[in-house]
Each structure stands twice: as C-alpha cells, then as structure tokens.
Design an enzyme around this catalytic site. Sequence first.
Site, PDB file in Angstrom:
ATOM      1  N   ARG A 237      59.916  20.448  52.555  1.00  0.00           N
ATOM      2  CA  ARG A 237      59.497  21.571  53.382  1.00  0.00           C
ATOM      3  C   ARG A 237      60.593  22.624  53.305  1.00  0.00           C
ATOM      4  O   ARG A 237      61.784  22.306  53.316  1.00  0.00           O
ATOM      5  CB  ARG A 237      59.305  21.126  54.853  1.00  0.00           C
ATOM      6  CG  ARG A 237      58.025  20.294  55.088  1.00  0.00           C
ATOM      7  CD  ARG A 237      56.782  21.164  55.049  1.00  0.00           C
ATOM      8  NE  ARG A 237      55.576  20.419  55.412  1.00  0.00           N
ATOM      9  CZ  ARG A 237      54.817  19.767  54.520  1.00  0.00           C
ATOM     10  NH1 ARG A 237      55.180  19.726  53.241  1.00  0.00           N
ATOM     11  NH2 ARG A 237      53.714  19.149  54.916  1.00  0.00           N
ATOM     12  N   GLU A 266      55.634  30.672  53.897  1.00  0.00           N
ATOM     13  CA  GLU A 266      54.657  30.459  52.832  1.00  0.00           C
ATOM     14  C   GLU A 266      53.350  31.156  53.187  1.00  0.00           C
ATOM     15  O   GLU A 266      52.867  31.001  54.296  1.00  0.00           O
ATOM     16  CB  GLU A 266      54.426  28.956  52.609  1.00  0.00           C
ATOM     17  CG  GLU A 266      55.648  28.237  52.088  1.00  0.00           C
ATOM     18  CD  GLU A 266      55.399  26.764  51.770  1.00  0.00           C
ATOM     19  OE1 GLU A 266      54.265  26.281  51.901  1.00  0.00           O
ATOM     20  OE2 GLU A 266      56.378  26.097  51.390  1.00  0.00           O
ATOM     21  N   HIS A 285      53.998  25.670  46.334  1.00  0.00           N
ATOM     22  CA  HIS A 285      53.697  24.462  47.118  1.00  0.00           C
ATOM     23  C   HIS A 285      52.555  23.677  46.458  1.00  0.00           C
ATOM     24  O   HIS A 285      51.518  23.400  47.065  1.00  0.00           O
ATOM     25  CB  HIS A 285      53.333  24.832  48.555  1.00  0.00           C
ATOM     26  CG  HIS A 285      53.484  23.682  49.494  1.00  0.00           C
ATOM     27  ND1 HIS A 285      53.784  23.824  50.828  1.00  0.00           N
ATOM     28  CD2 HIS A 285      53.372  22.355  49.297  1.00  0.00           C
ATOM     29  CE1 HIS A 285      53.839  22.639  51.415  1.00  0.00           C
ATOM     30  NE2 HIS A 285      53.592  21.722  50.516  1.00  0.00           N
TER      31      HIS A 285
END
Length: 319
Positions: A237, A266, A285
């Site tokens: 993360r 993000e 991601h």
Amino acid sequence: MKPVVVVYNRLYEEALEYIQASCDVHYFPGYKEKMPEFLEALKGADGLIGSGLKVDEALLDQAPNLKVIANKSVGYDNLDISLLKKSGIRATNTPGVLDDTVADAIVALMLAAARRVPELDQFVKTGGWTESGFKDHQFGVDVHHKKLGIIGMGGIGSRLAKRAHFGFDMTILYHNRSRNEQAESTYDAVYCQVEELLEQSDFVCVMTPLTPQTKGMIGKNEFAQMKKTAIFINASRGAVVDEPALIEALQTKQILGAGLDVFEQEPVERDNPLLSMPNVVTLPHIGSATEETRKKMAMLAAENVVAGVAGGKLKTPIF
Ligand code: 8YV
C-alpha cells in the site's frame, strides 16, 4: 425473503450469478456515479461485496442490517475492524488466490527497475539506438545473486522469496511480525531486524499490510540506511511509505531506483515527481490484475458474502 446483497464496483459475471442464485442483488458497477441509489440500497443490505470502499461509522449508519462485508482484495485497510467487531459484523478478504500473481508483478518491477527496461524501451522506440550504439552509462544492474530484503513475509512475500531463491540465486533476508520457518527452510531466508535488512539488501521490497503500525514505516531514516545502489519496491500500500521521503531519497541519490505499484494517492497525481524520474518504474496498482486471478478473487468474495448473509461458515474470515 431472500437476503439482500449490495455489490459495488465491477464483479465478474460468474461471481454475480453465484450471489444472485440465493440473494437479491443490487449491483453498482460504478457506485460513485450512483451514490443516492447506492446509499438507498445499503439501507436494506445484509451483505456488502467489493473493494476499496471505506467502511466506517458513517457508512455503517447507512446500513443498519449489515451482517457481512466481503472485500474483493487481500488488503482490508478500508475496513474499521474494531468497529465491525463491536457491531457484530463479520468481514472477509481474499488471501492466497493472488499470491503468485502479485509475486510475479513484483519480480517484473525488480527486473524492470534493475535493467532499466522502460527507459531503454523508449530509447529504442524513439530512435536512440543508432550506429553509435548503446553507452555504458545506460547499463543496468544485475538481479541474480544479489540480496533481496523482504519486509513482510506473508503469502505474497513467501512466493516472492521462492522466485528470488530458485529463479535468480538471490540471498533472502526478511523481517516479519513472526518467524516464517517454511521460508527459512525452503528458501534459506534469514530473519533479521529491519535495520540489518536495509543496510545489507540490494533490493528492498515492502509487502506488509497497511495498519496504524505500518503507516509511514519506510521513511527518511529507513532510506538513509539503504545502500546507495539499492532498488526499493512497493506493491503493498502506498501509505506504508513516506512518499515525500522516497522522492527526496531518489532526488538526492540515497538509493538507485524504485519500482512502485502503489502510491499514497491513487490514481497517482499527474504532477507527482516520481512520474518524471527515469529510474522509477511505475504501475497502476496492477499486482493482482490478471483475469485468472481477479476471477478467483471475485468468486472467493462471492462465496464469502453468500455464506455470511446466511449466517454460515466463512471461507476466509479476517477475524
Ligand atoms: C486488489 C489489492 O486487486 O488485494 C489487494 O489488497 O490491493 C489488489 O489485489 C485491488 O485493490 C482491487 O481489487
């Protein structure tokens, strides 16, 4: 009366059909564009399935009947676990099914950053490769026989260690909340304190969950302890890393480069300095983002939510 399940974000057809076989489903492939309808559906929801939605007191106030929340992800930092426990709401995630896929993506980041693949791909595609050839200053660094430090030796970390040990003859150092005997015996992984790992590793990969304890755990001091030739990898993360400290470490050449699949914000903001650094490889991601794996995650989450609304045994409970 069938249980009511609210599905937010896109869910593969077979997982959706599995839930629809026994539940009344309100499906919001893009819930943010339909917030009034989504919140209305939550009022009668027994189950909630999706990934990334922040589940806090405010959301639970909108969903008084909720019995189970099924995350379509292995990470569950979007859930207030202590609140769910207090509220008698069960929660699940999708561990295991994505370990190999994410480990593959991490190896891709390591190799791409070490051998400067994106930079040199553009060098070829923009006509840089002429008769004068390729210069020494464009050389990358070896991955094989180097030291890989893994912070967080869970399922994904273990699969990464397997690849590094058997695939690249790497020496594995690791730090984890508990010892991982299997990794030690199978991949010759050596348990050590974070400081030792940072000082000795050629590649540092952080693979911890995001918790109040791990938030910002890799910061200014940690980057200062790394080798100047170290490559930093993050596929956990973004918030596990102090991103301004990472940017500074790269700008002041405290480390050689980075491979990043996750960011504090993000989608990552367009003017983030990380995006203009040729020695930083960036991905959106996509750690678990293969069709095969996302289908497995969707199905596992669907099985959890169906079991949960029926008061049954959960396949992968978080607590
Ligand atoms: C998820 C992830 O795919 O599983 C996780 O925790 O971060 C990714 O694998 C993504 O968050 C949404 O599905």
